[in-house]
Scaffold this active site. Sequence first.
Site, PDB file in Angstrom:
ATOM      1  N   HIS A  23     -43.137  -3.309  25.526  1.00  0.00           N
ATOM      2  CA  HIS A  23     -44.373  -4.054  25.296  1.00  0.00           C
ATOM      3  C   HIS A  23     -44.335  -4.690  23.907  1.00  0.00           C
ATOM      4  O   HIS A  23     -43.339  -4.577  23.181  1.00  0.00           O
ATOM      5  CB  HIS A  23     -45.592  -3.141  25.487  1.00  0.00           C
ATOM      6  CG  HIS A  23     -45.585  -1.899  24.633  1.00  0.00           C
ATOM      7  ND1 HIS A  23     -45.606  -1.951  23.251  1.00  0.00           N
ATOM      8  CD2 HIS A  23     -45.535  -0.579  24.962  1.00  0.00           C
ATOM      9  CE1 HIS A  23     -45.601  -0.721  22.772  1.00  0.00           C
ATOM     10  NE2 HIS A  23     -45.541   0.139  23.787  1.00  0.00           N
ATOM     11  N   HIS A  26     -42.995  -2.894  20.786  1.00  0.00           N
ATOM     12  CA  HIS A  26     -41.539  -2.832  20.623  1.00  0.00           C
ATOM     13  C   HIS A  26     -41.022  -4.125  19.992  1.00  0.00           C
ATOM     14  O   HIS A  26     -40.112  -4.104  19.166  1.00  0.00           O
ATOM     15  CB  HIS A  26     -40.852  -2.591  21.961  1.00  0.00           C
ATOM     16  CG  HIS A  26     -41.240  -1.288  22.603  1.00  0.00           C
ATOM     17  ND1 HIS A  26     -42.045  -1.221  23.711  1.00  0.00           N
ATOM     18  CD2 HIS A  26     -40.952  -0.008  22.276  1.00  0.00           C
ATOM     19  CE1 HIS A  26     -42.231   0.039  24.041  1.00  0.00           C
ATOM     20  NE2 HIS A  26     -41.586   0.805  23.183  1.00  0.00           N
ATOM     21  N   CYS A 131     -46.793  18.485  25.606  1.00  0.00           N
ATOM     22  CA  CYS A 131     -47.272  17.118  25.860  1.00  0.00           C
ATOM     23  C   CYS A 131     -46.095  16.284  26.318  1.00  0.00           C
ATOM     24  O   CYS A 131     -45.138  16.097  25.575  1.00  0.00           O
ATOM     25  CB  CYS A 131     -47.892  16.483  24.614  1.00  0.00           C
ATOM     26  SG  CYS A 131     -48.280  14.725  24.912  1.00  0.00           S
ATOM     27  N   CYS A 134     -45.417  13.040  24.196  1.00  0.00           N
ATOM     28  CA  CYS A 134     -44.650  13.236  22.957  1.00  0.00           C
ATOM     29  C   CYS A 134     -43.318  13.913  23.207  1.00  0.00           C
ATOM     30  O   CYS A 134     -42.483  13.947  22.327  1.00  0.00           O
ATOM     31  CB  CYS A 134     -45.415  14.117  21.977  1.00  0.00           C
ATOM     32  SG  CYS A 134     -46.949  13.424  21.387  1.00  0.00           S
ATOM     33  N   CYS A 149     -53.672  16.646  22.810  1.00  0.00           N
ATOM     34  CA  CYS A 149     -52.667  16.083  21.904  1.00  0.00           C
ATOM     35  C   CYS A 149     -53.301  14.999  21.038  1.00  0.00           C
ATOM     36  O   CYS A 149     -53.973  14.114  21.549  1.00  0.00           O
ATOM     37  CB  CYS A 149     -51.523  15.489  22.725  1.00  0.00           C
ATOM     38  SG  CYS A 149     -50.414  14.486  21.725  1.00  0.00           S
ATOM     39  N   HIS A 152     -52.076  11.617  22.226  1.00  0.00           N
ATOM     40  CA  HIS A 152     -52.382  11.259  23.611  1.00  0.00           C
ATOM     41  C   HIS A 152     -53.662  11.929  24.095  1.00  0.00           C
ATOM     42  O   HIS A 152     -53.625  12.723  25.038  1.00  0.00           O
ATOM     43  CB  HIS A 152     -51.224  11.654  24.545  1.00  0.00           C
ATOM     44  CG  HIS A 152     -49.938  10.978  24.216  1.00  0.00           C
ATOM     45  ND1 HIS A 152     -48.959  11.575  23.439  1.00  0.00           N
ATOM     46  CD2 HIS A 152     -49.475   9.745  24.533  1.00  0.00           C
ATOM     47  CE1 HIS A 152     -47.944  10.732  23.311  1.00  0.00           C
ATOM     48  NE2 HIS A 152     -48.218   9.623  23.952  1.00  0.00           N
ATOM     49  N   LYS A 304     -56.824  -0.222  21.089  1.00  0.00           N
ATOM     50  CA  LYS A 304     -55.562   0.499  21.158  1.00  0.00           C
ATOM     51  C   LYS A 304     -54.898   0.198  22.506  1.00  0.00           C
ATOM     52  O   LYS A 304     -55.558   0.199  23.534  1.00  0.00           O
ATOM     53  CB  LYS A 304     -55.823   2.010  21.020  1.00  0.00           C
ATOM     54  CG  LYS A 304     -54.537   2.802  20.847  1.00  0.00           C
ATOM     55  CD  LYS A 304     -54.733   4.303  20.753  1.00  0.00           C
ATOM     56  CE  LYS A 304     -53.362   4.974  20.855  1.00  0.00           C
ATOM     57  NZ  LYS A 304     -53.386   6.409  20.836  1.00  0.00           N
ATOM     58  N   LYS A 307     -52.282   2.267  28.925  1.00  0.00           N
ATOM     59  CA  LYS A 307     -52.216   1.959  30.357  1.00  0.00           C
ATOM     60  C   LYS A 307     -53.595   2.056  30.972  1.00  0.00           C
ATOM     61  O   LYS A 307     -53.950   1.295  31.865  1.00  0.00           O
ATOM     62  CB  LYS A 307     -51.259   2.939  31.056  1.00  0.00           C
ATOM     63  CG  LYS A 307     -49.819   2.497  30.941  1.00  0.00           C
ATOM     64  CD  LYS A 307     -48.902   3.393  31.773  1.00  0.00           C
ATOM     65  CE  LYS A 307     -47.474   3.261  31.288  1.00  0.00           C
ATOM     66  NZ  LYS A 307     -46.698   4.476  31.396  1.00  0.00           N
TER      67      LYS A 307
HETATM   68 ZN   LIG Z   1     -48.647  13.624  22.947  1.00  0.00          ZN
END
Ligand SMILES: [Zn+2]
Length: 480
Positions: A23, A26, A131, A134, A149, A152, A304, A307
């Site tokens: 995306h 990157h 997680c 991660c 997390c 996340h 942010k 998805k």
């Molecule tokens: Zn995470």
Amino acid sequence: MNPKSKQKFFITAAIPYVNAKPHIGHALEFIQTDTIARYHRLLGQDVLSLSGGDENALKNVQAAEAAHQPIQPFVDQNTESFRQLALKLNAEFSVWQKGSNSRHHQSSQKLWQLCHEQGDIYKKSYTGLYCLGCEAFYSPDELNQDGQCPEHPGKKLEAVKEENYFFRLSKYQAQLIDIIQSDKLHIVPETRKNEVLSFLKSGLHDLSISRSNHRTKNWGVPVPGDNTQRIYVWFDALNIYQSGIGFGWDQDHYHKWWPADLHVIGKGIIRFHAVYWPAFLLSAGLQLPHKIFVHEYFTVDGQKMSKTVGNVYDPFTLIDHLGADPLRYYCLAKINPFTDGDFSEGKVLATYTSDLANGLGNLVSRVAALVDQSGKEVLEDEHTIIRQELRHHLDNFRFDLALADIWQRLRATDQFIEQKRPWELEGDELQAILQTLVAHIRQAAFELQIFLPQTAAQINAHFKGPNITKIDPLFPRLDQ
Ligand SMILES: [Zn+2]
């Protein structure tokens, strides 16, 4: 050292997970990394740049399953789309290392063995919260106030119980504090350095560095001497920085380039790079990287990227439409790498018009037309250098300030034309003004090689002299 031998500069971009297509975030990191590499090349250094695909992660295995595909072709395909993105952006990587490469396997096993010989790897039974985002275990005190997390939130943590190999991370606490405090491993910016130091001072838990074959579906690098376990993704993924340059399979090449002079990473993976990675290297008796540059993230349309929100932006169409340089320009000129920057197509297009079509492009056309109309010749300059101000900004990773400085000079050149009114002059006076104007354009093009390689090459070729003709617009106006 032979004074004639070039200084080496080994730079890496983070190795992306390849569980999905790349995306815009990157793209940002590829562009930043490539810009630093081009800067060091222009300084006359021998530069090697590396990225690749982190193919051994558990989440790749799960993503392949969800796509009903065997893992190898799935990761091959996704890694290739990251490589394609880099190519389209003219982000040149000398080495593109894949985690499923057999030399990489060999290399990671060597790193394991070196740590094992120091007594830093042991086996124990473990229960923890994992997680998958991660690819890491979290202890309860590391979670956010909702017990999730911190990277996340909203993603469910998995309770995992299994027997794993552990790395004696705790043993390296004092040493790590020392090397980071003293900038022996220099973390930029200072705020991120302080964040790492406070994490280190809060105490380190030993780290699980393997997963059972059952959980990994036999995917990844086998643990040497134990056919029931695979090496944990971070121990293995970080080692791509070494495996790509020969560690464990071409020691001469490895010693020519290691240690890395600079790791470029996003803020979310700082702990892996500034704590775990140097600890593995210390244990294995290997040299530490010199510097880590930590950049912030892109938000998309002010939010942010996620998805769930559905705003994960795929950069390929935009690059096909505009070319690489307009996106490179936006990412470098309009983003302070040390704060979150916002991305939207509208902003990229507006910047294209204001700074590229009406700014640089217009000035270049104007000067070319003036020389063409005058019928005069403009000889080549003696030599060009990167100005001190620009070097200062680039040494501090402030691409935005560097480009603002170049654009300031472009505007000054425009004003110079207005003041001198070369269309009313002739003879030596005209010749001198044209020489100055062309020198300004050549200087800008020389420095722009670092940021906008295609555009710089076009300008350089056209303004070589002694005859300079009209030029087609570098940045044609966009249809609505
Ligand atoms: Zn995470």
